[in-house]
Scaffold this motif. Structure first.
Motif, PDB file in Angstrom:
ATOM      1  N   GLY A   4       0.808  -1.218   0.000  1.00 55.83           N
ATOM      2  CA  GLY A   4       0.000   0.000   0.000  1.00 55.83           C
ATOM      3  C   GLY A   4       0.839   1.265   0.000  1.00 55.83           C
ATOM      4  N   VAL A  97      -6.940  -0.253   3.384  1.00 53.25           N
ATOM      5  CA  VAL A  97      -6.795   0.187   2.001  1.00 53.25           C
ATOM      6  C   VAL A  97      -8.160   0.136   1.319  1.00 53.25           C
ATOM      7  CG1 VAL A  97      -5.697  -0.324  -0.217  1.00 53.25           C
ATOM      8  CG2 VAL A  97      -4.436  -0.686   1.923  1.00 53.25           C
ATOM      9  N   ARG A 132      -6.761   4.755  -5.102  1.00 54.52           N
ATOM     10  CA  ARG A 132      -6.674   4.064  -3.833  1.00 54.52           C
ATOM     11  C   ARG A 132      -6.577   5.070  -2.697  1.00 54.52           C
ATOM     12  NH1 ARG A 132      -2.042  -0.113  -4.064  1.00 54.52           N
ATOM     13  NH2 ARG A 132      -3.650  -1.254  -5.180  1.00 54.52           N
ATOM     14  N   VAL A 134      -5.221   5.004   1.234  1.00 55.68           N
ATOM     15  CA  VAL A 134      -4.474   4.193   2.195  1.00 55.68           C
ATOM     16  C   VAL A 134      -4.477   4.904   3.545  1.00 55.68           C
ATOM     17  CG1 VAL A 134      -2.285   3.085   2.755  1.00 55.68           C
ATOM     18  CG2 VAL A 134      -3.001   3.287   0.371  1.00 55.68           C
TER      19      VAL A 134
END
Ligand code: ZN
Length: 443
Positions: A4, A97, A132, A134
Motif C-alpha cells: 500500500g 486500504v 486508492r 491508504v
C-alpha cells in the motif's frame, strides 16, 4: 500482496507518467507540473487518452472531511457518482486500504489530514483505471461501516468510512480472512464476529463468552486512572472509586438475573476516553449502556439521584454544566479535545439515532420510577444534555448521577455498602421493567 505504500503521494502520477511517455521532450517533472496545472484549471475531469475513449470518466471527489478520535474516526468524501470499492487490511504497518475505480481527487490534501485513529492518510491514482485510499492506523482498527450513501438533496453521493479501534487479534483475523477470500475483506461488525467473541474473554475477565441470546448490559464506572472525577468533601474519596464500587455491585446483582449478561467497561483503576467507553460497549453488542457517576455541584444543599439521556440541547443549566465538566474527562486523560474541529461534535452526535433515543428515554423513566419513594431524587430527576459518553447510535444509554459528593448526606450514603446494594436492587428492577415490552414483542 501489493504494498500500500506505493499508493501515491501525488494524485495524478499514474496518468502523468503515461502522458510524459508520449510527450518525450519534457522532463518528467515539468510534464507533471504542466498536467497538474491543466487538471487544476479544468473543472471537468480531463479527457481520457484516445485509446480509452469508451471508458467512464473518473469519479469526481469534490470535498472531504475527517473527524473523530483514537477510538473512532470517520472520513466522508463527496462524490458526483456512485463508485464500487473494495476494502483490504494490511499489516506492518497496519493499514486500511480502499481500492477505487479512476478518481479525480479535487479537494485539498489538508481536508483529509491524518487524525484520530489514522497517523497517515494518502490517496491517489494507481493507474488510469484505478485509485486508492491508504489509511495507516495508530492502533489496530477496522471499518465498522464503509458505504456509498446518496445525499439527502439527491445532488450526489458520499463515501462514508467509519473506522473504530479493535483488538490486535481482531485485526490479525481480518488480514488472515481476506487471504482466504482472494484479498477482499468484508466490512462491518459481522466480518470479525468470531474474532470479537474470541477476544472477548480477556476484556471481560474470567466471565468469558456471552451466553447466546442474553440481554447484554455495559456498566460504565465513570472516570478512572489519572481522572479522579469529583473528590468527596468530607472523606476525600475520589468519585472514580465510588463509581467502580457501584458498578461491581450492580454487575454482581445482575449476574443473578436470568437472561442478562452484564460487563464492566473498566474493571480497575484505569483511564478510558469517553469514546473508548462507547466503542467497548458497541463492540460487545451491548443492549444497554449505564454510566455511573457521583459528581459535585457548587450548591452543597442539592442532593439526590439524577438520570441523564443525551440531547444536543440541555434540559437546564445544571445539566449543561455537568455535561461540560464530564466531557472534560478526555482532556484530563490527555486526549486532545482542543484540536477537534467544531463539526466533530455534530458528526458524533449524528451517530445518535432517534429510535435508540426513545429506548434511552424509556430506560431513564424506568429508573426514576424504581427510585421514587425509595431513594432521594432531585426535582425533575430525568434531565438531558450533550454527554459524549452517551453518544452510541445503536445502544440505548443513560448516565446515572447516584448523588452529589458536594452534599454531606449524599456522601454518607454513597460510601454506605448497604445503600449500594439497595441501588443495585432498584436498578435491576428498572432493567427488568424496561425489558418487559421488548420481551413481549419477542425481541
Ligand atoms: Zn462524574
Amino acid at each position: 500482496m501489493e504494498d500500500g505504500r506505493r499508493a501515491l503521494p501525488y494524485h495524478r502520477k499514474g496518468w502523468v507518467l503515461r502522458q510524459s511517455g508520449i510527450g518525450g521532450r519534457w522532463s518528467r517533472r515539468s510534464a507533471s507540473l504542466f498536467w497538474f496545472l491543466v487538471a487544476a484549471l479544468l473543472t471537468v475531469p480531463e479527457r481520457a487518452p484516445a485509446a480509452d475513449e469508451d471508458r467512464e470518466p473518473p469519479v469526481l471527489a469534490y470535498a472531504a472531511r475527517i473527524a473523530g478520535d483514537r477510538a473512532r474516526t470517520r472520513i466522508v468524501i463527496d462524490l458526483d457518482r456512485k463508485p464500487t470499492f473494495e476494502v483490504r487490511y494490511l499489516e506492518r504497518p497496519d493499514r486500511i486500504v480502499v481500492d477505487l475505480p479512476a478518481f479525480t481527487f479535487a479537494f485539498a490534501a489538508d481536508d483529509l489530514k491524518a487524525r484520530g485513529l489514522f497517523k497517515d492518510v494518502r490517496f491517489g491514482a494507481v493507474d488510469a483505471r484505478s485509485a486508492r485510499i491508504v489509511l495507516t492506523t495508530e492502533r489496530p482498527a477496522q471499518l465498522a461501516l464503509a458505504e456509498v450513501q446518496a445525499d439527502e438533496g439527491g445532488k450526489g453521493f458520499r463515501l462514508v468510512l467509519d473506522a473504530e479501534m479493535v483488538k490486535r487479534e481482531v485485526f490479525d483475523d481480518l488480514v488472515k480472512r481476506q487471504a482466504w477470500s482472494g484479498g477482499k475483506a468484508a466490512v462491518g461488525a459481522e466480518a470479525s464476529e468470531a474474532a470479537v467473541a474470541a477476544a472477548r474473554g480477556d476484556r471481560l475477565g474470567t466471565s468469558g463468552a456471552v451466553p447466546g441470546g442474553a440481554f447484554v448490559i455495559a456498566i460504565d464506572a465513570g472516570h478512572g486512572g489519572i481522572d479522579n472525577g469529583a473528590i468527596a468533601s468530607e472523606t476525600k474519596t475520589p468519585e472514580k472509586d465510588i463509581t467502580l464500587a457501584f458498578a461491581k455491585a450492580l454487575q454482581r446483582r445482575l449476574a443473578r438475573e436470568p437472561g442478562i449478561f452484564a460487563f464492566l467497561t473498566r474493571e480497575g483503576d484505569e483511564f478510558l476516553s469517553l469514546s473508548e467507553r462507547v466503542t467497548i460497549a458497541r463492540q460487545h453488542h451491548a443492549n444497554l449502556f449505564v454510566s455511573l457517576h457521583a459528581d459535585k455541584l457548587r450548591q452543597d444543599n442539592i442532593r439526590g439521584a439524577t438520570v441523564y439521556t443525551i440531547s444536543d440541547k440541555a434540559s437546564d443549566r445544571m445539566a449543561a454544566e455537568l455535561a461540560e465538566r464530564e466531557n472534560l474527562a478526555d482532556t484530563i486523560g490527555g486526549v486532545d479535545l482542543a484540536s477537534e474541529p467544531a463539526e466533530v461534535t455534530d458528526i458524533l452526535l449524528d451517530f445518535t439515532r432517534r429510535e435508540t433515543q426513545a429506548f434511552s428515554v424509556a430506560m431513564a423513566e424506568s429508573v426514576v420510577s424504581s427510585f421514587e419513594g425509595q431513594v432521594a431524587l432531585i426535582n425533575n430527576p430525568h434531565r438531558f444534555a450533550g454527554f459524549r459518553v452517551l453518544q452510541a447510535h445503536d445502544v440505548p444509554s443513560i448516565l446515572l448521577e447516584l448523588g452529589f459528593l458536594s452534599n454531606k448526606e449524599d456522601e454518607k450514603v454513597l460510601l454506605d455498602e448497604s445503600w449500594r446494594e439497595k441501588i443495585a436492587e432498584l436498578l435491576t428492577a428498572a432493567i427488568r421493567r424496561y425489558r418487559e415490552p421488548v420481551l413481549a414483542n419477542g425481541g
